[in-house]
Design a protein around this motif. Structure first.
Motif, PDB file in Angstrom:
ATOM      1  N   ALA A 372       0.797  -0.999   0.222  1.00  0.00           N
ATOM      2  CA  ALA A 372       0.043  -0.090  -0.016  1.00  0.00           C
ATOM      3  C   ALA A 372       0.760   1.147   0.131  1.00  0.00           C
ATOM      4  O   ALA A 372       1.554   1.452   0.643  1.00  0.00           O
ATOM      5  CB  ALA A 372      -0.730  -0.086   1.290  1.00  0.00           C
ATOM      6  N   LEU A 373       0.504   2.024  -0.570  1.00  0.00           N
ATOM      7  CA  LEU A 373       0.876   3.434  -1.027  1.00  0.00           C
ATOM      8  C   LEU A 373      -0.127   4.554  -0.657  1.00  0.00           C
ATOM      9  O   LEU A 373      -1.298   4.317  -1.236  1.00  0.00           O
ATOM     10  CB  LEU A 373       1.782   3.873  -2.407  1.00  0.00           C
ATOM     11  N   GLY A 374       0.300   5.343   0.139  1.00  0.00           N
ATOM     12  CA  GLY A 374      -0.626   6.639   0.427  1.00  0.00           C
ATOM     13  C   GLY A 374       0.098   7.770   0.427  1.00  0.00           C
ATOM     14  O   GLY A 374       1.087   8.071   1.257  1.00  0.00           O
ATOM     15  N   VAL A 375      -0.454   8.783  -0.354  1.00  0.00           N
ATOM     16  CA  VAL A 375       0.282  10.118  -0.420  1.00  0.00           C
ATOM     17  C   VAL A 375      -0.951  11.174  -0.388  1.00  0.00           C
ATOM     18  O   VAL A 375      -1.686  11.134  -1.265  1.00  0.00           O
ATOM     19  CB  VAL A 375       0.987  10.335  -1.874  1.00  0.00           C
ATOM     20  N   PHE A 376      -0.932  11.730   0.607  1.00  0.00           N
ATOM     21  CA  PHE A 376      -2.190  12.690   1.012  1.00  0.00           C
ATOM     22  C   PHE A 376      -2.089  14.066   0.663  1.00  0.00           C
ATOM     23  O   PHE A 376      -3.231  14.597   0.789  1.00  0.00           O
ATOM     24  CB  PHE A 376      -2.570  12.295   2.364  1.00  0.00           C
ATOM     25  N   CYS A 377      -0.995  14.459   0.367  1.00  0.00           N
ATOM     26  CA  CYS A 377      -1.078  15.993   0.000  1.00  0.00           C
ATOM     27  C   CYS A 377       0.485  16.298  -0.723  1.00  0.00           C
ATOM     28  O   CYS A 377       1.414  15.313  -0.891  1.00  0.00           O
ATOM     29  CB  CYS A 377      -1.009  16.738   1.423  1.00  0.00           C
ATOM     30  N   LYS A 378       0.609  17.398  -1.087  1.00  0.00           N
ATOM     31  CA  LYS A 378       1.867  17.668  -1.621  1.00  0.00           C
ATOM     32  C   LYS A 378       2.560  18.249  -0.273  1.00  0.00           C
ATOM     33  O   LYS A 378       2.133  18.579   0.687  1.00  0.00           O
ATOM     34  CB  LYS A 378       1.950  18.852  -2.337  1.00  0.00           C
TER      35      LYS A 378
END
Ligand SMILES: *[C@@H]1O[C@H](CO)[C@@H](O)[C@H](O)[C@H]1NC(C)=O
Ligand SMILES: *[C@@H]1O[C@H](CO)[C@@H](O)[C@H](O)[C@H]1NC(C)=O
Ligand SMILES: *[C@@H]1O[C@H](CO)[C@@H](O)[C@H](O)[C@H]1NC(C)=O
Ligand SMILES: *[C@@H]1O[C@H](CO)[C@@H](O)[C@H](O)[C@H]1NC(C)=O
Ligand SMILES: *[C@@H]1O[C@H](CO)[C@@H](O)[C@H](O)[C@H]1NC(C)=O
Ligand SMILES: *[C@@H]1O[C@H](CO)[C@@H](O)[C@H](O)[C@H]1NC(C)=O
Ligand SMILES: *[C@@H]1O[C@H](CO)[C@@H](O)[C@H](O)[C@H]1NC(C)=O
Ligand SMILES: *[C@@H]1O[C@H](CO)[C@@H](O)[C@H](O)[C@H]1NC(C)=O
Ligand SMILES: [Zn+2]
Length: 663
Positions: A372-378
């Protein structure tokens, strides 16, 4: 006689002025022969590493030698203590590497820098890649150059074998920049006291074992987050801005001699699952140092590639890619100028079998059985205080992780990310267990900008995440099998010295009168942050302050800061900018005229080119709970945190090469 003596004294003075002070030719190399890893380094049995030798020939400056021509015929040997010295090729059964040559320059002191008068050094070098020492004990490595006129020795210690696994899982929480002083202040803000006695405590306060670690870099006593994280993850000290390598003097940021990190060891030896969670951007030092091998922490794009694919340009042990990887930093994933070679790393991770979540809702729904990859903002995640107390502030951001010009508002916090990572790692690790690093990054980031409330809010979020992690592990039946460590990578010189009456301060006309609002000793009173305000909801629940904006606030400060102005009140409209550059000069910082208008000026203690506070010298705490917790009491070096974890995970195998393969 007299004149001869004074000449010697001047020479000695000139030499000490350039040795190991503000500027260094190469911090780990006081002589003209360099061995990397240098003297006094420790190794885990079987841990893989590269060895670089450099011979320096300063062409000019105070160390000028051999007309600037480096010896290309230098010789190197290694001997186990008590044994015969052997060439490296026979000792490691490896081929003789090619000779490399380069030139670099450096400033010997601030006068030379002002005059742009750099000293030039020519270098001859060889690097032996991917070797290991299996037998515990001391080893002496010798570099002889210039026909024996320059001899450098390094003594290395291979620590005892540790092949038995005592903990199945390890969770390493890092409160970036977190000190005991900050923990003390966070407790005061969030837990009620009656007549000097706390009615409840932080989760950290309930840990059975606490130790102290010393965070110094290999060649400077103040560290940054790159090499301090690297020390925690590899057992090897490094240089400011470097990770997973001993910094060499060559211009290439990726050719430096590498050391194997905990996730590379874990994957190679036990095949465990591993993950990283951070409230910073994922390419930032603390999360990326698990997989990074570079001289420069700022090579963000290439480092995200290393996080997925490992080191591809040299034969190197592979960590297999994270099983759970959650944080900010969409810039390195969206295709474009700030991603590696302009590629789309959302697509690259998806192609490698990852689920990709860009918000809290989709993270909660992501499969527990896939990577799992989670990128939630810059950039960094907005801090706990803005997400929970002042959510209006989120709307003015343009940090959407999909790259739209909008605000990311469906954001997980450290707790949600950590608990989801545990679900994924528990499922994927199975019997082989897992390792998780979870970082509360903005304790450090908000201390840098002197925003004490936002830093302490994130420290309380860390405490909350630790509490929830313990409950989660209990529910999964894994608490007894899991070593939980909570520590920091370095500190900041923060402390509280009293209260401040914000109403009185605002009513005074001059800075000197405003300072009378600060109450010290008996006048510091009691914490007002724990008193509920009728009709006002901070929406913050247990273990957080009931009131972030009381009349009487904590008065606090830093050991190192730019010019700034204090009124000590919570900043309601978003994170603080304490100092701004005056006029056009981008490196000359003064009090930000818009910051804390009703407060008083505190003059700076660091160069006027610094817009923020800096790290400090203090030792930082290490809290331990679970198998091997007893190892973590006492005072020790940051590298020892690695060796203690490695001991607990059975990562020091030496010649027992059967271990791991059978599993
Ligand atoms: C440069 O430094 C050297 C000593 O390292 C000194 O002799 C020389 O005068 C300096 N040159 C200038 C222009 O400052
Ligand atoms: C060393 O030589 C370079 C030119 O190669 C020159 O720019 C520099 O100022 C010199 N430095 C010193 C300390 O003499
Ligand atoms: C790896 O090598 C390739 C080809 O030489 C180069 O384009 C790339 O920049 C290198 N990557 C790193 C991280 O050094
Ligand atoms: C969250 O992400 C999912 C999947 O990309 C998307 O469908 C959904 O609209 C997003 N939710 C919000 C609140 O942005
Ligand atoms: C992941 O595991 C947790 C139990 O730890 C469970 O509550 C949750 O529903 C699972 N999520 C999915 C998508 O299967
Ligand atoms: C945001 O960007 C994605 C991909 O760049 C696009 O598919 C989506 O429609 C955009 N959403 C909005 C609300 O503009
Ligand atoms: C103190 O700070 C003020 C405001 O930034 C600045 O004008 C002044 O020059 C500073 N004084 C010193 C001695 O740096
Ligand atoms: C080597 O590993 C095996 C398998 O884990 C173990 O049974 C044995 O005791 C180990 N031997 C040594 C010398 O550590
Ligand atoms: Zn840090």
């Amino acid at each position: 006689m007299l004149s001869k003596l004074s000449t010697l004294a001047i020479l000695a003075g000139a030499f000490s002025a350039v040795s190991a002070q503000t500027f260094q030719r190469l911090g780990t190399c006081p002589d003209l022969g360099c061995i990397l890893p240098p003297d006094q380094q420790d190794f885990l049995p079987g841990q893989q590493f590269d060895i670089r030798f450099e011979v320096h020939a300063p062409k000019n400056g105070s160390e000028t030698y051999n007309s600037g021509v480096p010896d290309e015929k230098f010789t190197v040997t290694i001997a186990k203590e008590g044994g015969a010295a052997k060439s490296l090729t026979s000792f490691f059964n490896t081929a003789e590497p090619a000779l490399e040559k380069w030139t670099f320059s450096w400033y010997e002191d601030l006068f030379a820098q002002d005059a742009k008068n750099a000293s030039v050094v020519n270098v001859a070098s060889k690097i032996y890649r991917r070797v290991a020492l299996y037998e515990p004990g001391n080893y002496v490595v010798t570099l002889s150059a210039y026909n024996g006129a320059k001899v450098t020795k390094a003594t290395w210690t291979v620590r005892p074998l540790a092949a038995a696994k005592k903990a199945k899982n390890v969770i390493l929480f890092i409160g970036d920049g977190m000190t005991t002083n900050m923990i003390t202040a966070a407790r005061l803000l969030s837990h009620k006291m009656v007549n000097g006695k706390y009615q409840s405590l932080l989760q950290l306060d309930k840990f059975p074992v606490i130790g102290h670690q010393m965070s110094h870099s290999i060649d400077s006593f103040i560290t940054d987050s790159a090499n301090s994280a690297s020390a925690l993850y590899s057992g090897h000290k490094s240089t400011v801005n470097a990770m997973g390598v001993y910094a060499d003097s060559s211009p290439d940021l990726f050719d430096d001699p590498k050391v194997e990190t905990i996730v590379e060891l874990l994957k190679r030896i036990w095949g465990s699952a591993w993950g990283a969670v951070s409230t910073a951007f994922l390419a930032d030092a603390t999360p990326i140092a698990l997989t990074a091998h570079t001289r420069s922490r700022y090579a963000y794009g290439p480092l995200i590639d290393q996080a997925l694919h490992g080191v591809t340009n040299y034969s190197w042990t592979n960590h297999g890619g994270p099983d759970a990887y959650f944080g900010g930093g969409a810039e390195q994933f969206l295709p474009g100028a700030t991603s590696y070679q302009g590629k789309d790393y959302y697509a690259a991770f998806a192609k490698a079998g990852y689920t990709v979540s860009l918000n809290k809702t989709s993270l909660a729904q992501a499969s527990n059985s896939s990577r799992a990859l989670g990128v939630f903002c810059k950039s960094n995640l907005p801090v706990w205080l803005d997400r929970n107390v002042f959510p209006e502030n989120l709307k003015s951001n343009t940090n959407d992780p999909a790259g739209n010009k909008s605000a990311a508002t469906d954001l997980p916090g450290l707790k949600e990310m950590t608990l989801k990572a545990i679900d994924v790692l528990h499922q994927r690790g199975g019997d082989k267990g897992f390792f998780l690093m979870s970082e509360a990054a903005s304790i450090d980031k908000q201390m840098h900008v002197l925003d004490y409330d936002r830093a302490l809010g994130d420290l309380l979020e860390l405490d909350d995440a630790v509490q929830a992690t313990i409950a989660k592990l209990k529910a999964l039946g894994e608490l007894e099998n899991t070593l939980i460590i909570v520590t920091a990578d370095h500190g900041h010189g923060f402390d509280v010295f009293g209260n401040a009456d914000t109403k009185y301060m605002a009513a005074q006309a001059t800075d000197r009168k405003k300072r009378a609002a600060v109450g010290t000793y008996a006048n510091s009173g009691l914490s007002e942050y724990t008193i509920e305000v009728p009709g006002v909801s901070y929406g913050t629940g247990a273990n957080f302050p009931m009131n972030w904006d009381p009349r009487y606030v904590i008065a606090a400060g830093m050991g190192a800061n730019p010019d700034h102005r204090e009124n000590y009140r919570v900043k309601k409209d978003g994170p603080r900018t304490p100092a701004t550059a005056s006029g056009g000069a981008s490196d000359d910082y003064y009090v930000n005229p818009a910051d804390n208008r009703d407060g008083f000026v505190v003059n700076g203690t660091i160069p006027t080119s610094e817009s923020q506070g800096v790290h400090s010298l203090t030792d930082v705490p290490v809290y331990a709970l679970g198998p091997c917790q007893g190892e973590f009491g006492g005072t020790y070096s940051n590298i020892d945190v690695f060796y203690k974890i490695a001991e607990c995970l059975g990562l020091g195998h030496g010649t027992n090469k059967t271990v791991g393969c059978s599993k």
